[in-house]
Scaffold this motif. Structure first.
Motif, PDB file in Angstrom:
ATOM      1  N   ARG A  75     103.646 103.090  78.762  1.00  0.00           N
ATOM      2  CA  ARG A  75     102.463 104.056  79.068  1.00  0.00           C
ATOM      3  C   ARG A  75     102.410 105.454  78.732  1.00  0.00           C
ATOM      4  N   ARG A  91     101.571 106.039  74.795  1.00  0.00           N
ATOM      5  CA  ARG A  91      99.927 105.591  74.456  1.00  0.00           C
ATOM      6  C   ARG A  91      99.120 106.902  74.103  1.00  0.00           C
ATOM      7  N   ARG A  96     106.412 102.267  68.637  1.00  0.00           N
ATOM      8  CA  ARG A  96     105.463 103.120  69.325  1.00  0.00           C
ATOM      9  C   ARG A  96     105.958 104.353  69.264  1.00  0.00           C
ATOM     10  N   GLY A 124     100.209  98.773  72.768  1.00  0.00           N
ATOM     11  CA  GLY A 124      99.688  99.928  73.348  1.00  0.00           C
ATOM     12  C   GLY A 124      98.800  99.936  74.654  1.00  0.00           C
TER      13      GLY A 124
END
Ligand SMILES: Cc1cc2nc3c(=O)[nH]c(=O)nc-3n(C[C@H](O)[C@H](O)[C@H](O)COP(=O)(O)OP(=O)(O)OC[C@H]3O[C@@H](n4cnc5c(N)ncnc54)[C@H](O)[C@@H]3O)c2cc1C
Length: 407
Positions: free
Chosen positions: A21, A24, A66, A375
């Motif tokens: 989270r 993102r 990520r 994501g």
């Protein structure tokens, strides 16, 4: 706003979903530290006793994709006042790392065996433990030996039935302090007793184990029960790192948090998963579970992100729905619950239960994997109807602070 360093301790269900989270939206430096190289599906570790391989996710490629740095290391010391920690990685036993914000998600491990030591006791804390246990079980099975499972909670029930299903020649005993299966509904209790009887598992209830010796244990009644292998499943214990760091913790070492999952003692630390003391509507700390760890990780991650963006944080809210148990591979039990985890009368058994349990195991793994891969915010969970700081209380209610921290 200046770039911040966010460190996530622990890559279990809570830590990975928090990482997913946060990554993102943030341009900040995110680092996740775990002592292992890969995420292990901990809820399937008992299945590895009978030869299954729990699915894993190697951290580095998944997190790097990520924009999250991964450090494989054992965190040895934490100083939340100064925003720094020490860790041991490879040859280097004392490395330092500074952080602005921390998500503490170091989870738990099975409580170590009590008084006395036994080389014949096995804790299910890693796939290696399970694989080693599997070899031992096969060997004992050949000579119709005895396995004692300590603890009558969900893990103890799953471990005992898994073993008995796969090694029918073994003499399996489950020892529990209270009445067997008492936290379940009457229907579920009857189903569990019937299943244990079908599995030929002996239930030894109202019995406390006071000492564990080399090949036998001593009970509070002064009796001796012999075994070839003992598997403790009498609850989980959280690491002592938070207490040593001076973070506010409860007597069991779980971090006390406000409704936004922020440490009550240190506003730069959020806690999630088994090591956070979040009180449910029943005013009891939430059950240590994957079911709670996932929403806790997500909420901690999103609230930290909100903090960095100067937006309001959301209070944690979650309603339990069911407890899902495997009873070997052919049977199962779905105990439906109220939001506070207390049992409802309705249950599912047999094929429907086996399929539901399997679905839950696959879904939790897939949610972690796909949130990090894409994501996207994929994981959803049932929330309490009356959400807000009063639906879930803080560990120390009078200290609840609902202000929004902005940077
Ligand atoms: C056999 C078994 C069956 C279970 N079945 C269920 C079930 O059916 N349903 C359910 O809801 N729950 C179940 N659970 C409980 C569930 O697995 C845990 O509650 C859940 O894993 C907690 O998630 P977490 O992210 O808080 O911590 P964890 O999954 O424990 O992850 C913590 C991470 O922190 C890392 N770590 C710890 N200390 C350090 C350190 N000092 N330095 C670096 N890294 C560190 C660990 O390596 C680990 O990767 C089961 C547990 C077991 C053992």
């Amino acid at each position: 706003m200046k770039n911040k360093t966010i460190v996530i301790l622990g890559g279990g269900y809570a830590g990975l979903l928090a990482a997913a989270r946060i990554s993102r939206q943030t341009e900040h430096n995110i680092i996740l530290i775990d002592s292992k190289a890969q995420f292990v599906q901990r809820i399937r570790l008992h299945e590895a006793l009978t030869g299954s391989q729990p699915k894993v996710l190697p951290y580095k490629p998944l997190l790097n994709k990520r924009g999250i740095e991964f450090i494989q290391a054992e965190v040895s010391e934490l100083n939340p006042n100064q925003g720094c920690l020490s860790y041991a990685s490879g040859e280097d036993q004392d490395q330092q790392l500074n952080f602005d914000y921390l998500i503490y998600a170091l989870g738990s491990a099975i409580k170590p065996v009590l008084q006395g030591a036994s080389t014949h006791a096995l804790s299910l804390n890693s796939p290696q433990d399970s694989a080693q246990g599997g070899l031992r079980l096969a060997e004992i099975n050949a000579r119709e030996g005895t396995v004692v499972v300590l603890g009558g909670g969900i893990s103890g029930i799953e471990v005992a039935t898994e073993i008995s299903d796969y090694y029918p020649q073994l003499n399996v005993k489950l020892i529990t302090r209270g009445e067997f299966a008492s936290p379940f509904s009457k229907l579920a209790q009857a189903h569990l007793r019937e299943s244990f009887s079908r599995h030929n598992i002996t239930i030894v209830e109202h019995t406390e184990v006071t000492e564990l010796r080399e090949r036998h244990l001593i009970t509070s009644h002064g009796h001796s029960i012999s075994f070839h292998l003992c598997i403790p499943c009498s609850g989980f214990k959280v690491p002592d790192l938070a207490r040593k760091a001076g973070l506010g913790v409860d007597p069991s070492g779980r971090i006390q948090v406000d409704p936004y999952l922020r440490s009550l003692s240190h506003a730069n630390v959020f806690a999630a998963g088994d090591c956070a003391n979040v009180q449910g509507i029943s005013k009891q700390p939430l059950r240590m579970s994957c079911a709670a760890a996932m929403p806790l990780g997500i909420t901690a991650g999103e609230n930290l992100l909100a903090t960095l963006q100067g937006k309001p944080m959301q209070p944690f809210s979650m309603a339990f729905m069911a407890q899902c148990l495997s009873l070997g591979r052919q049977q199962g039990l779905i105990q439906f619950t109220n939001g506070d985890d207390s049992p409802k009368e309705n249950i599912w058994t047999d094929r429907k239960a086996v399929m539901t349990k399997e679905f839950i195991c696959r879904m939790t793994y897939a949610a972690v994997h796909w949130e990090l891969k894409t994501g996207l915010r994929l994981y959803r969970w049932p929330k309490l109807k009356r959400s807000g700081p009063h639906a879930l209380t803080s560990s120390v209610p009078n200290k609840v602070s609902s202000e929004v921290i902005s940077d």
